[in-house]
Enzyme design. Sequence first.
Site, PDB file in Angstrom:
ATOM      1  N   ILE A 174      40.102 -26.722  25.264  1.00  0.00           N
ATOM      2  CA  ILE A 174      39.375 -27.937  25.612  1.00  0.00           C
ATOM      3  C   ILE A 174      39.379 -28.893  24.436  1.00  0.00           C
ATOM      4  O   ILE A 174      39.733 -28.539  23.324  1.00  0.00           O
ATOM      5  CB  ILE A 174      37.916 -27.640  26.024  1.00  0.00           C
ATOM      6  CG1 ILE A 174      37.170 -27.009  24.855  1.00  0.00           C
ATOM      7  CG2 ILE A 174      37.855 -26.764  27.247  1.00  0.00           C
ATOM      8  CD1 ILE A 174      35.682 -26.915  25.047  1.00  0.00           C
ATOM      9  N   HIS A 175      38.949 -30.087  24.684  1.00  0.00           N
ATOM     10  CA  HIS A 175      38.767 -31.078  23.628  1.00  0.00           C
ATOM     11  C   HIS A 175      37.269 -31.196  23.416  1.00  0.00           C
ATOM     12  O   HIS A 175      36.578 -31.829  24.198  1.00  0.00           O
ATOM     13  CB  HIS A 175      39.372 -32.422  24.038  1.00  0.00           C
ATOM     14  CG  HIS A 175      40.840 -32.341  24.242  1.00  0.00           C
ATOM     15  ND1 HIS A 175      41.722 -32.291  23.198  1.00  0.00           N
ATOM     16  CD2 HIS A 175      41.576 -32.254  25.362  1.00  0.00           C
ATOM     17  CE1 HIS A 175      42.941 -32.201  23.663  1.00  0.00           C
ATOM     18  NE2 HIS A 175      42.886 -32.171  24.969  1.00  0.00           N
ATOM     19  N   GLU A 176      36.789 -30.555  22.367  1.00  0.00           N
ATOM     20  CA  GLU A 176      35.359 -30.608  22.097  1.00  0.00           C
ATOM     21  C   GLU A 176      35.012 -31.995  21.593  1.00  0.00           C
ATOM     22  O   GLU A 176      35.678 -32.529  20.712  1.00  0.00           O
ATOM     23  CB  GLU A 176      34.977 -29.522  21.102  1.00  0.00           C
ATOM     24  CG  GLU A 176      35.121 -28.164  21.768  1.00  0.00           C
ATOM     25  CD  GLU A 176      35.272 -27.034  20.793  1.00  0.00           C
ATOM     26  OE1 GLU A 176      35.866 -27.247  19.723  1.00  0.00           O
ATOM     27  OE2 GLU A 176      34.813 -25.932  21.130  1.00  0.00           O
ATOM     28  N   MET A 177      33.997 -32.570  22.163  1.00  0.00           N
ATOM     29  CA  MET A 177      33.676 -33.956  21.875  1.00  0.00           C
ATOM     30  C   MET A 177      32.173 -34.131  21.743  1.00  0.00           C
ATOM     31  O   MET A 177      31.396 -33.286  22.163  1.00  0.00           O
ATOM     32  CB  MET A 177      34.224 -34.831  22.996  1.00  0.00           C
ATOM     33  CG  MET A 177      35.715 -34.655  23.184  1.00  0.00           C
ATOM     34  SD  MET A 177      36.322 -35.359  24.678  1.00  0.00           S
ATOM     35  CE  MET A 177      36.518 -37.030  24.161  1.00  0.00           C
TER      36      MET A 177
END
Length: 119
Positions: free
Chosen positions: A50-53
């Site tokens: 995932i793209h942790e944001m």
Amino acid sequence: MPKQNISMTYPDNERAMAQQMADDAAEMLEAAKLENVKSFNHPVVPGSVIHEMGTARMGRDPKTSVLNGNNQVHAVPNLFVTDGSFMVSSPTQNPSLTYMALTARAADFAVEKLKRGEL
């Protein structure tokens, strides 16, 4: 020097939601008359797919945001944050091009500030 200690596990509700998504996806594919549908729900290491944001919100007010509109930390003028933390939500698409564009904009802003002696 202080060290960061991060501990993360998936709570029961998130594991249940992941299973429900897998089940729903299989059901939709079967409803579309696909054959040999096999769903899966493999546990993943946090951060691996995932793209942790989030965590460094961009905004005009230092009371409600960490960064200004140029990815500059309100409280530390010579610090710019251009990773995914400035985006408070994630689209369903890969955000890498957005990171790159906003990083280029922040870099251009910083260079101009440096040229004027403001950083």
